[in-house]
Motif scaffolding. Structure first.
Motif, PDB file in Angstrom:
ATOM      1  N   GLU A  60      76.240  15.061  13.284  1.00  0.00           N
ATOM      2  CA  GLU A  60      77.583  14.557  12.994  1.00  0.00           C
ATOM      3  C   GLU A  60      77.604  13.740  11.698  1.00  0.00           C
ATOM      4  N   LYS A  61      76.665  12.809  11.565  1.00  0.00           N
ATOM      5  CA  LYS A  61      76.659  11.925  10.396  1.00  0.00           C
ATOM      6  C   LYS A  61      76.268  12.634   9.106  1.00  0.00           C
ATOM      7  N   SER A  62      75.432  13.665   9.211  1.00  0.00           N
ATOM      8  CA  SER A  62      74.994  14.373   7.999  1.00  0.00           C
ATOM      9  C   SER A  62      75.957  15.468   7.574  1.00  0.00           C
ATOM     10  N   GLY A  63      76.759  15.932   8.507  1.00  0.00           N
ATOM     11  CA  GLY A  63      77.632  17.074   8.205  1.00  0.00           C
ATOM     12  C   GLY A  63      76.857  18.385   8.164  1.00  0.00           C
ATOM     13  N   ILE A  64      75.617  18.358   8.649  1.00  0.00           N
ATOM     14  CA  ILE A  64      74.793  19.567   8.706  1.00  0.00           C
ATOM     15  C   ILE A  64      74.470  19.821  10.173  1.00  0.00           C
ATOM     16  N   ARG A  65      74.800  21.011  10.631  1.00  0.00           N
ATOM     17  CA  ARG A  65      74.554  21.387  12.022  1.00  0.00           C
ATOM     18  C   ARG A  65      73.579  22.541  12.084  1.00  0.00           C
ATOM     19  N   THR A  66      72.976  22.680  13.261  1.00  0.00           N
ATOM     20  CA  THR A  66      72.098  23.818  13.482  1.00  0.00           C
ATOM     21  C   THR A  66      72.426  24.463  14.805  1.00  0.00           C
ATOM     22  N   ARG A  67      72.247  25.766  14.835  1.00  0.00           N
ATOM     23  CA  ARG A  67      72.418  26.523  16.069  1.00  0.00           C
ATOM     24  C   ARG A  67      71.061  26.766  16.722  1.00  0.00           C
ATOM     25  N   VAL A  68      70.014  26.295  16.080  1.00  0.00           N
ATOM     26  CA  VAL A  68      68.661  26.418  16.627  1.00  0.00           C
ATOM     27  C   VAL A  68      68.588  25.577  17.897  1.00  0.00           C
TER      28      VAL A  68
END
Length: 191
Positions: A61-69
């Motif tokens: 949430e804080k980084s704005g980077i998500r993973t589906r892993v």
């Protein structure tokens, strides 16, 4: 440019704003300082812990980077990097504050880089509790005057209490007739 595959799905690790692919090592580099800070924030509350799931949601949430892993395939890498960072800064083992949903630290913690020289011994959960106390002593704003005590998580304490309650109480028996011995320890039948 958006890196969307043929199915229109987002890539495995992606920037939320535009859906563009982010190399996992770059995502990890963004998540480590956030996770490090979140663990310090957790350590500010005596006996507080954070779950792997909660930490993973916060860093994404804080980084704005998500993973589906799958979480199990990357959270260990994140925590290992945080442990290395904490060790390099001379900080206590912050990763001891991150637990499974069931309140356990898990056997992987025995292999975590440590900022203190010690060995896990027989009970990995108590070992982590001792490390959490080091974190609380460094950062907690509500530490008891006596310096606090290592404590298992509430869930682990309840689990151990249930397990102990389920253990049959072994009563001593007479070696001759196998009758349960009275409180005196002397068999009423055999003398």
């Amino acid at each position: 440019m958006t890196s969307v595959n043929r199915n229109g799905d987002l890539p495995g690790t992606y920037r939320v704003t535009e859906g563009s692919r982010v190399p996992f090592k770059d995502a990890l580099a963004s998540w480590v300082p956030i996770a490090h800070q979140e663990l310090i924030s957790t350590a500010k509350r005596y006996h507080a812990v954070i779950t792997y799931m909660e930490l993973s949601e916060l860093v994404q949430e804080k980084s704005g980077i998500r993973t589906r892993v799958l979480l199990t395939n990357w959270i260990g890498k994140l925590l290992e990097e945080v442990a290395v960072r904490a060790k390099a800064k001379g900080e206590p083992p912050l990763t001891s504050l991150c637990v499974h949903q069931d309140g356990t630290i898990g056997p992987g913690y025995a292999r975590a880089p440590r900022s203190v020289v010690d060995s896990p011994g027989e009970d990995i959960e108590y070992y982590a509790a001792e490390h959490r106390l080091l974190c609380y002593r460094e950062y907690a704003v509500d530490l008891p005057e006596d310096g606090g005590r290592p404590a298992l998580t509430k869930a682990e304490t309840r689990r151990r209490a249930r397990k102990a309650a389920q253990q049959p109480i072994m009563q001593p028996v007479c070696p001759n007739c196998s009758t349960v011995l009275p409180a005196t320890g002397r068999c009423d039948y055999c003398g």
